[in-house]
Write a protein that holds these residues in place. Structure first.
Motif, short mmCIF file in Angstrom:
data_model
loop_
_atom_site.label_atom_id
_atom_site.label_comp_id
_atom_site.label_asym_id
_atom_site.label_seq_id
_atom_site.Cartn_x
_atom_site.Cartn_y
_atom_site.Cartn_z
N THR A 227 0.73 -1.24 -0.02
CA THR A 227 -0.09 -0.06 -0.02
C THR A 227 0.92 1.33 0.01
OG1 THR A 227 -0.04 0.00 2.29
CG2 THR A 227 -2.06 -1.14 1.24
N GLY A 228 2.18 1.07 0.35
CA GLY A 228 2.87 2.33 0.32
C GLY A 228 3.66 2.53 1.62
N PRO A 229 4.81 2.78 1.68
CA PRO A 229 5.70 2.89 3.11
C PRO A 229 5.03 4.08 4.15
CG PRO A 229 7.15 3.76 1.48
CD PRO A 229 5.84 3.12 0.71
N ARG A 230 4.25 5.06 3.20
CA ARG A 230 3.61 6.20 4.11
C ARG A 230 2.48 5.70 4.81
NH1 ARG A 230 2.14 11.43 2.05
NH2 ARG A 230 1.43 10.41 0.08
N SER A 231 1.87 4.60 4.36
CA SER A 231 0.75 4.11 4.89
C SER A 231 0.97 3.24 6.34
CB SER A 231 -0.10 3.16 4.16
OG SER A 231 0.57 2.28 3.79
N ALA A 232 2.21 3.14 6.86
CA ALA A 232 2.52 2.18 7.89
C ALA A 232 2.04 2.96 8.80
CB ALA A 232 3.85 1.83 7.67
N PRO A 233 1.62 2.56 9.92
CA PRO A 233 1.09 3.40 11.28
C PRO A 233 2.17 4.20 11.88
CG PRO A 233 0.35 1.09 11.30
CD PRO A 233 1.18 0.90 10.23
N LEU A 234 3.39 3.43 11.86
CA LEU A 234 4.33 4.56 12.71
C LEU A 234 4.71 5.51 12.06
CD1 LEU A 234 5.89 4.55 15.28
CD2 LEU A 234 7.71 3.26 14.15
N VAL B 298 11.46 8.30 2.73
CA VAL B 298 11.79 9.20 1.24
C VAL B 298 10.85 8.59 -0.01
CG1 VAL B 298 13.50 9.38 -0.54
CG2 VAL B 298 14.07 9.14 2.05
N PRO B 299 10.15 9.69 -0.47
CA PRO B 299 9.37 9.04 -1.71
C PRO B 299 10.02 8.46 -2.59
CG PRO B 299 8.79 11.43 -0.72
CD PRO B 299 10.05 10.93 -0.36
N GLN B 300 9.61 7.32 -3.14
CA GLN B 300 9.96 6.69 -4.32
C GLN B 300 9.13 6.99 -5.63
OE1 GLN B 300 12.79 4.32 -3.56
NE2 GLN B 300 12.57 5.52 -1.74
N VAL B 301 9.77 7.70 -6.05
CA VAL B 301 8.98 8.36 -7.67
C VAL B 301 9.47 7.70 -8.80
CG1 VAL B 301 8.16 10.35 -8.79
CG2 VAL B 301 8.25 10.46 -6.27
N ASP B 302 8.79 6.91 -9.45
CA ASP B 302 9.31 6.18 -10.66
C ASP B 302 9.04 7.24 -11.94
OD1 ASP B 302 9.71 4.71 -13.11
OD2 ASP B 302 8.15 3.08 -12.48
N PRO B 303 10.32 7.44 -12.62
CA PRO B 303 10.36 8.42 -13.68
C PRO B 303 9.34 8.18 -14.54
CG PRO B 303 12.45 7.24 -13.49
CD PRO B 303 11.80 6.67 -12.30
N SER C 269 5.16 18.80 -3.68
CA SER C 269 5.83 17.47 -3.75
C SER C 269 4.79 16.59 -3.79
CB SER C 269 6.60 17.37 -2.63
OG SER C 269 7.08 16.23 -2.41
N VAL C 270 5.10 15.35 -3.99
CA VAL C 270 4.40 14.23 -4.33
C VAL C 270 3.84 13.73 -3.21
CG1 VAL C 270 6.24 12.65 -3.91
CG2 VAL C 270 4.29 11.83 -5.52
N ASP C 271 4.58 14.06 -1.80
CA ASP C 271 3.90 14.04 -0.72
C ASP C 271 3.11 15.13 -0.07
OD1 ASP C 271 5.61 15.84 0.23
OD2 ASP C 271 6.70 14.68 1.23
N GLY C 272 2.70 16.21 -1.06
CA GLY C 272 1.70 17.16 -0.66
C GLY C 272 2.38 18.42 0.00
N TRP C 273 3.75 18.32 0.24
CA TRP C 273 4.37 19.45 0.87
C TRP C 273 4.44 20.50 -0.21
CZ3 TRP C 273 8.65 22.14 -0.21
CH2 TRP C 273 9.10 23.10 0.78
N PRO D 295 20.27 12.20 -6.34
CA PRO D 295 19.97 11.20 -5.27
C PRO D 295 18.36 10.99 -4.79
CG PRO D 295 21.90 12.44 -4.64
CD PRO D 295 21.22 13.15 -5.84
N VAL D 296 18.00 9.72 -4.73
CA VAL D 296 16.62 9.89 -4.20
C VAL D 296 15.94 10.75 -2.96
CG1 VAL D 296 14.60 8.01 -3.48
CG2 VAL D 296 16.38 7.51 -5.23
N GLU D 297 17.03 10.70 -2.12
CA GLU D 297 16.58 11.31 -0.96
C GLU D 297 16.64 12.74 -1.12
OE1 GLU D 297 20.88 10.18 -0.29
OE2 GLU D 297 19.04 9.44 -1.29
N HIS D 298 17.40 13.30 -2.28
CA HIS D 298 17.27 14.82 -2.57
C HIS D 298 16.53 15.30 -3.68
CE1 HIS D 298 20.70 15.90 0.20
NE2 HIS D 298 21.47 14.97 -0.36
N GLY D 299 15.39 14.36 -3.87
CA GLY D 299 14.40 14.82 -4.76
C GLY D 299 14.12 13.95 -6.16
#
Length: 576
Positions: A31-38, A304-309, A385-389, A416-420
């Motif tokens: 479902t995507g890592p952002r959906s994990a409760p923690l 870190v968002p994982q965005v497929d190019p 951003s893809v995460d809404g920011w 780098p993935v962590e830099h966008g």
């Protein structure tokens, strides 16, 4: 009401929480890592905590603030789970209601994130359900119930030893007083042990009518405790394996392979070559170009968002005459510009390290806005951003000729993935919170009067030009030096204005002008150095910079909020 101790009840609650979190991780793989409760609840915490607390976390933990938040959230969850376990031991429904409340919180947190759908509720629902079952099993079920192990068939029930008779007859000698030379007892009499043999305590405690070979049964609470601890170990271990396995699987489903497959085009306008001497190459002095792995990272993304190019799209819309939508291939097909640009975070304290310089490759934002044709009054470009920011950048700044880029490359490789990755914004002269949108998917034309970006309602200025600043890198604070010549060096910055001069003084004395290294543009920081003849004793070094417009950074110390820190960087050293 359960009779288990508070310690066991608390451990039951913590184990139930571990099962809930651990099981949710592999579900979140799909479902995507952002959906994990923690992570979902942590995201709510990031959005809701007071700004002063966020700044405290950044000041204390730096770029590890997200790790600290997740660890702190886990510790707080464990404490609450222990309390729920104690409550469940008194009233089971209280503990189950608490777990249900946490599951609802996780669902709400996941569903309210940008781009969420109904499936994002699954990790919290599945984890909460299994957590509730685990708590029941420990409090009222087979793992917590005190059950006496049945004795084997034919085994007498242990009883207390019979009391000795209250009278003795001269003709009857108690067995314990028998002489070694006495005749052997008759077959009908119980055989006594030889005086030379000391009976084990369990046998010695038997009454005369208890048969040989009888062993007392172990108390039921010992067996119950062992069963409880075995259950804790098994379920906690399973939860740990599930959680770590889910985290590993999520990493395997990332976009690292897609990033490695990206072939960056050659720039139509390459970065100017670095002038000789731009990097002084001194020990402890920040290099002119910051390596990607050392570049600071400050953002609100707990994962870190994982965005497929291949599926990435950029929309330029809002108050424009001609909306635009671009794919990643569309963007790569456009003429690219390569430039050295220094980025700084508004949370950077005086003398801090939340700043870095890199060589960026990308498409000028100005050209894209010209094609979209902003309407009159559209004075703000909202990067989303893809995460809404969101960040709000002045439209005029993006069109004034500076090298504001939709960047796809950093120091000669894909972002780098962590830099966008795959695409981010880079705007010289503005703090990142108003310009440096990572994982960008939208540029919406609006106005500052109509929309406040993410940080503005939280007390930060709507517009954030970078202040002139300088820093001493060597010698370090509280350093011990040898008397004689000492090289004092550091960096200074005033992006898109340039640095005119840097001055250093010792112990409040007269200002001494430092030597500036050459730079390729006004959009980067500059290294500086000054030779000091250090005498013995305790000394205080201070530095200040003046930009190309003649404005010198002020001495007065001000905090980072609402638009960046001010003050002179001060270092105290001891010379022997």
């Amino acid at each position: 009401m359960s009779s288990m101790s508070r310690g066991r009840a608390a451990l039951a609650g913590v184990t139930a929480a571990a099962v809930a979190i651990g099981v949710a991780e592999p579900v979140a793989v799909f479902t995507g890592p952002r959906s994990a409760p923690l992570v979902a609840v942590g995201g709510l915490v990031v959005d809701a905590v007071p700004e002063s607390l966020k700044q405290f976390a950044i000041a204390v933990f730096g770029t590890y603030d997200k790790v600290a938040l997740l660890v702190g959230t886990a510790v707080l969850l464990a404490a609450v789970a222990a309390l729920l376990g104690v409550l469940a031991a008194r009233r089971l429904w209280l503990g189950l209601a608490g777990i249900a409340a946490f599951a609802v919180l996780g669902v709400a947190a996941a569903l309210t994130r940008a781009g969420a759908d109904a499936y994002d509720a699954l990790p919290s629902l599945v984890g909460g359900g299994l957590g509730a079952v685990t708590l029941w099993a420990f409090v009222a079920g087979p793992l917590g119930r005190d059950v006496t192990s049945p004795a084997p068939a034919g085994t007498p029930t242990p009883t207390a030893p019979s009391a000795p008779p209250s009278h003795t007859s001269p003709s009857h000698t108690p067995p314990s007083a028998a002489s070694p030379s006495a005749e052997s007892p008759s077959p009908a009499s119980p055989r006594l042990p030889s005086p030379s043999h000391t009976p084990p305590p369990a046998i010695a405690a038997l009454a005369p009518d208890e048969p040989a070979g009888w062993e007392p049964q172990e108390p039921a609470d010992h067996e119950s405790r062992r069963r409880f601890l075995r259950g804790v170990g098994l379920l906690a271990g399973t939860a740990a394996v599930a959680g770590l396995g889910g985290h590993w699987l999520a990493g395997q489903r990332g976009v690292s392979a897609a990033r490695q497959a990206v072939k960056l085009p050659a720039p139509a306008a390459a970065a100017p070559p670095l002038p000789a001497g731009a990097d002084l190459s001194l020990a402890r002095l920040a290099p002119f170009v910051t390596p990607n792995r050392e570049f600071y990272r400050i953002d609100t993304a707990l994962v870190v968002p994982q965005v497929d190019p291949a599926t990435w799209r950029l929309r330029i819309h809002g108050r424009v005459r001609k909306p635009i939508e671009l794919s990643f291939d569309d963007l790569l097909a456009r003429p690219m510009v390569e430039r050295y640009v220094t980025l700084a975070c508004v949370s950077n304290e005086v003398g801090g390290d939340l700043i870095g310089n890199a060589r960026w490759l990308g498409v000028p934002i100005r050209e894209l806005l010209d094609e979209a044709q902003p309407e009159e009054g559209a004075d703000q470009v909202v990067g989303r951003s893809v995460d809404g920011w969101t960040c709000g950048t002045p439209t005029a700044v993006l069109r004034d000729g500076r090298d504001a880029l939709l960047a796809v490359g950093m120091n000669g490789e894909p972002l780098p993935v962590e830099h966008g990755f795959p695409v981010r914004m880079v705007v010289p002269g503005l703090y990142g919170y108003v310009s440096a949108c990572k994982w960008v998917t939208e540029l919406e034309l609006t106005s500052f009067a109509d929309f406040d970006a993410y940080w503005v309602p939280r007390g930060w200025s709507a517009q954030g030009p970078i202040k002139t600043q300088s820093r001493i890198d060597t010698p370090r604070a509280r350093g011990r030096l040898t008397a004689g010549p000492v090289t004092v060096a550091g960096v200074a910055w005033a992006q898109h204005r340039g640095v005119r001069s840097v001055e250093v003084r010792v112990d409040g004395g007269p200002w001494q002008e430092a030597t500036l290294a050459p730079t390729p543009s006004v959009d980067t920081w500059v290294q500086w150095s000054w030779r000091w003849d250090a005498g013995p004793g305790e000394h205080t070094l201070q530095v200040r910079a003046t930009d190309a417009g003649g404005e010198t950074q002020p001495e007065q110390r001000r905090p980072v909020a609402p638009d960046g820190a001010t003050g002179w960087h001060t270092v105290k050293v001891t010379v022997g």
